[in-house]
Design an enzyme around this catalytic site. Structure first.
Site, short mmCIF file in Angstrom:
data_model
loop_
_atom_site.label_atom_id
_atom_site.label_comp_id
_atom_site.label_asym_id
_atom_site.label_seq_id
_atom_site.Cartn_x
_atom_site.Cartn_y
_atom_site.Cartn_z
N TYR A 38 25.07 -25.42 -3.48
CA TYR A 38 23.91 -24.66 -3.01
C TYR A 38 24.01 -24.58 -1.49
O TYR A 38 23.56 -25.47 -0.78
CB TYR A 38 22.60 -25.31 -3.45
N TYR A 120 14.37 -25.76 -11.56
CA TYR A 120 14.04 -25.75 -10.14
C TYR A 120 13.14 -26.94 -9.77
O TYR A 120 13.18 -27.39 -8.64
CB TYR A 120 13.30 -24.46 -9.76
#
Ligand SMILES: [Zn+2]
Length: 167
Positions: A38, A120
């Site tokens: 990420y 998430y």
């Protein structure tokens, strides 16, 4: 000229039934594979708040990843293809944080063509997210979809658990 490649060697980016674009396995991805880092700009929570006006947003901050209390990664700024991976409540990937870096990692064998997802478990400093639940609605379609991208820790504490603090 070929179109810019938006995925990586593990996944391709195309429209998703969950939302917008998603990442789909380009090949069998064995459990434990680090699918993608990420990547993005590392900023503070205060900088993230200043950068993204909560009140003006109809959807959540898709491209922010909270690393810890000090650091948020903003994938909208110099981010990589990880920002295309959608949330799901029964995901096949999970973020692994190692020395402050975040790697989206397969938590099961993922057949080619299957959309890559992770939970998430979205949280923000300040806890104001609960004021706008519609902004974080989940439509992942899982049988046990909890209906939100927010962390389960922000949702209905279990009956047997401790009462919510500060209420
Ligand atoms: Zn869901």
């Amino acid at each position: 000229m070929s179109r810019p490649k938006r995925g990586n060697r593990f996944f391709e980016v195309r429209p998703s039934p969950i939302q917008g674009l998603g990442g789909f396995a380009a090949r069998l991805i064995p459990r434990g594979t680090r699918v993608v880092e990420y990547a993005g700009e590392r900023i503070t929570h205060a900088e993230a708040d200043a950068r993204y006006d909560d009140a003006g947003m109809r959807r959540h901050h898709t491209f922010l990843f909270t690393v810890d209390r000090d650091t948020v990664i903003d994938a909208a700024a110099g981010g990589g293809p990880a920002r295309y991976l959608n949330h799901a409540c029964e995901p096949n990937c999970a973020p692994v944080i190692e020395a402050g870096r975040v790697f989206i990692t397969a938590i099961r064998d993922i057949p080619a063509g299957v959309e890559l997802t992770y939970d998430y478990a979205y949280t923000r400093e300040g806890g104001a997210d609960e004021d706008h639940p519609e902004r974080y609605a989940c439509r992942c379609g899982a049988a046990r979809c909890r209906g939100t991208l927010l962390s389960p820790r922000l949702r209905r504490p279990r009956a047997a658990g401790p009462p919510p603090a500060g209420r």
